[in-house]
Scaffold this active site. Structure first.
Site, mmCIF file in Angstrom:
data_model
loop_
_atom_site.group_PDB
_atom_site.id
_atom_site.type_symbol
_atom_site.label_atom_id
_atom_site.label_comp_id
_atom_site.label_asym_id
_atom_site.label_seq_id
_atom_site.Cartn_x
_atom_site.Cartn_y
_atom_site.Cartn_z
ATOM 1 N N ARG A 168 -9.075 0.590 -23.086
ATOM 2 C CA ARG A 168 -9.755 0.005 -24.249
ATOM 3 C C ARG A 168 -10.807 0.984 -24.758
ATOM 4 O O ARG A 168 -11.822 1.222 -24.098
ATOM 5 C CB ARG A 168 -10.415 -1.331 -23.892
ATOM 6 C CG ARG A 168 -11.140 -1.940 -25.093
ATOM 7 C CD ARG A 168 -11.453 -3.428 -24.930
ATOM 8 N NE ARG A 168 -12.457 -3.712 -23.925
ATOM 9 C CZ ARG A 168 -13.021 -4.916 -23.750
ATOM 10 N NH1 ARG A 168 -12.642 -5.921 -24.519
ATOM 11 N NH2 ARG A 168 -13.916 -5.109 -22.810
ATOM 12 N N ASP A 209 -20.995 -8.802 -19.303
ATOM 13 C CA ASP A 209 -20.830 -7.531 -20.002
ATOM 14 C C ASP A 209 -21.500 -7.664 -21.353
ATOM 15 O O ASP A 209 -22.245 -8.620 -21.604
ATOM 16 C CB ASP A 209 -19.357 -7.127 -20.098
ATOM 17 C CG ASP A 209 -18.521 -8.066 -20.963
ATOM 18 O OD1 ASP A 209 -19.095 -8.970 -21.616
ATOM 19 O OD2 ASP A 209 -17.293 -7.888 -21.000
#
Length: 532
Positions: A162, A445
């Protein structure tokens, strides 16, 4: 320093180990090609985001696009899906540090999504070392020693990468006077160094794409893929991607996103935490939309249920995989009670996804791979996926995606304190180089930290918002709680870590974010100036 190059690119910042290998003149030439071809369009699309936000602030509500009705009505499917991406029951995600890469690939998951985005703090060292780690992992010569030797097993997860989102820069590499797009940087380096090696090993260059807000942004990615493959002499369609539907505007364009990327796309993922953040952010100024404590925003509330139902139906209609989202709960091997609770919550979440038609899901910890797999094994049996589950009973309208009612939910002082505490803790960890941090038995996160600070901003800037005790959420109260939570964090982490990881700066930055009259689009943008 780097060898002589004919490019106009220049590096800014201190050299880090391995930089010359990853940022070779040939690799920089490749990045420069991508920059000159696509950066102007990227900037135009980011400006379009700003203009769209202004219209939403003025009361516009999203709808399915009338100009793309023919795409939604058309009879088409996505392209062929490679054999090694047919089975994706459990995918593990995490940052690109060396030990994590080895452990994730060895975890027993079907896929490992190596993350340069929300789970990675983009220090120059992290970014460069991450590329080196993935290069070594692709070639199976990665090793890590820390009293114990970590190496890859014979059977490992399929690797997907990603890159960072379109909105982020990589300030350490300038093209002329502009920082290169972090998206092009992350994608370009991994593809340049590994695409042919991956193909030779019977797999391919596979990616996850984050933070898209429209099918036009997906079209740009498709154009990048075509140019990159042609430049390396690789057949167009070799790159395969999954797109995270993690913005509420993208939910209205899922079919169009699949269509724009149809040669390259294999699925969509329900990026739930960023999706919640996006919903708060996009409608932050609407007086009738005020979210309760973040713990009350579950997958069963109306707007989240509508979004996931539509995602499964859309994917299966077009022959793509529907991937479930991350359960943030993580086990604690030193606390059996916490461990048991985490397993139960993850099992319930994955049971729900499997029964809803998803083909696979995400976990953040190796101990949860078997828990998630059991849920999907029970529903799928011997099938690699359940794309035959078409969910034809689903009829999601625009009003359903915008149904933010959450009966029985409240804003509490505990919820306000939790947001402040988590926001400061996460920003401090991020400034210290850690992008995925275990906080209060959850894997936090950037996405979950964004929810925390966005909620505090919304509660503070909506008139007369009160907690269940009747007390107004005022600037004075928020500042007092920030100071109190900062002192609690100092005691919990210890003075040395508090100073080394810049928690005082994190506290000030959190204050600036929630007190600012203008909502800051992403906390990582102002925080990035303190990196390196």
């Amino acid at each position: 320093m780097l060898a002589e190059s004919t490019t106009t690119a220049r590096l800014v910042g201190k050299p880090v180990k391995g930089m010359e290998e990853i940022l070779s003149p040939e690799a920089i030439d490749f990045l420069e090609m991508l920059h000159h071809k696509f950066n102007a369009t990227r900037e135009e699309l980011l400006q379009a985001r700003t203009e769209r936000q202004k219209r939403i602030d003025d009361g516009e509500r999203p709808q399915f696009l009338p100009e793309t009705a023919s795409v939604r009505a058309g009879d088409w499917k996505v392209g062929a899906i490679p054999v090694d991406l047919q089975l994706r029951r459990v995918e593990i995600t995490g940052p690109v540090d060396r030990k994590m890469v080895i452990n994730a690939l060895n975890s027993g998951a079907d896929v490992f999504m190596a993350d340069f985005e929300d789970a990675n703090a983009p220090t120059w060292e992290n970014v460069v070392e991450g590329q080196l780690n993935l290069r070594d992992a692709v070639r199976r010569n990665i090793e890590y020693q820390n009293g114990k030797v970590y190496r890859l097993k014979e059977k490992v997860a399929v690797l997907k990468v990603r890159p960072r989102g379109w909105h982020l820069p990589e300030k350490h590499l300038l093209m002329g006077d502009k920082a290169i797009s972090a998206s092009l940087f992350d994608f370009g380096l991994y593809f340049f160094h590994n695409a042919k090696e991956l193909l030779a090993r019977g797999t391919g260059p596979y990616f996850y794409l984050p933070k898209l807000e429209s099918h036009l942004e997906a079209r740009l990615w498709n154009e990048v893929f075509v140019a990159a493959q042609e430049a390396l002499g690789i057949p167009v369609g070799t790159i395969k991607v999954t797109v995270l539907i993690e913005t509420i505007l993208a939910a209205f364009e899922m079919e169009e996103i699949l269509y724009e990327l149809r040669e390259h796309i294999v699925g969509l993922n329900a990026g739930r935490w960023d999706y919640i953040f996006s919903a708060i952010k996009k409608f932050r100024k609407q007086p009738d939309i005020v979210f309760p404590d973040r713990t009350a925003v579950t997958m069963q509330v109306p707007f989240m249920k509508a979004y996931t139902d539509l995602l499964v139906k859309t994917c299966h209609k077009r022959g793509a995989h529907a991937m479930g989202g991350m359960a943030a709960f993580i086990p604690n091997r030193h606390d059996p009670a916490v461990n048991k609770a985490a397993f139960e919550k993850v099992k319930a979440d994955k049971d729900f996804e499997a029964k809803n038609g998803f083909d696979g899901t995400w976990v953040a910890h190796p101990d949860l791979v078997s828990v998630a797999r059991e849920s999907f094994d029970k529903v799928l049996g011997d099938r690699p996926h359940q794309k035959d589950v078409l969910r034809q009973e689903v009829d999601v309208q625009a009003k359903d995606l915008l149904n933010f009612t959450m009966a029985g939910s409240h804003i509490t002082e505990a919820g306000l304190r939790l947001n402040i505490n988590v926001g400061i803790l996460y920003i401090g960890n991020w400034l210290c180089g850690t992008g995925a941090a275990a906080i209060h038995n959850l894997m936090e996160d950037a996405a979950t930290a964004e929810i925390s600070r966005a909620q505090v901003w919304q509660w503070l800037h909506h008139s007369n918002t009160r907690t269940t005790d009747g007390e107004l959420i005022s600037e004075e109260r928020v500042l007092r709680l920030i100071q109190e939570e900062t002192e609690i964090i100092k005691e919990e982490v210890g003075l040395a870590k508090f100073k080394n990881c810049h928690f005082e700066r994190a506290s000030h930055l959190f204050s600036e974010l929630v007190l600012s009259t203008c909502f800051v689009e992403f906390l990582t943008l102002p925080a990035y100036k303190y990196i390196d």
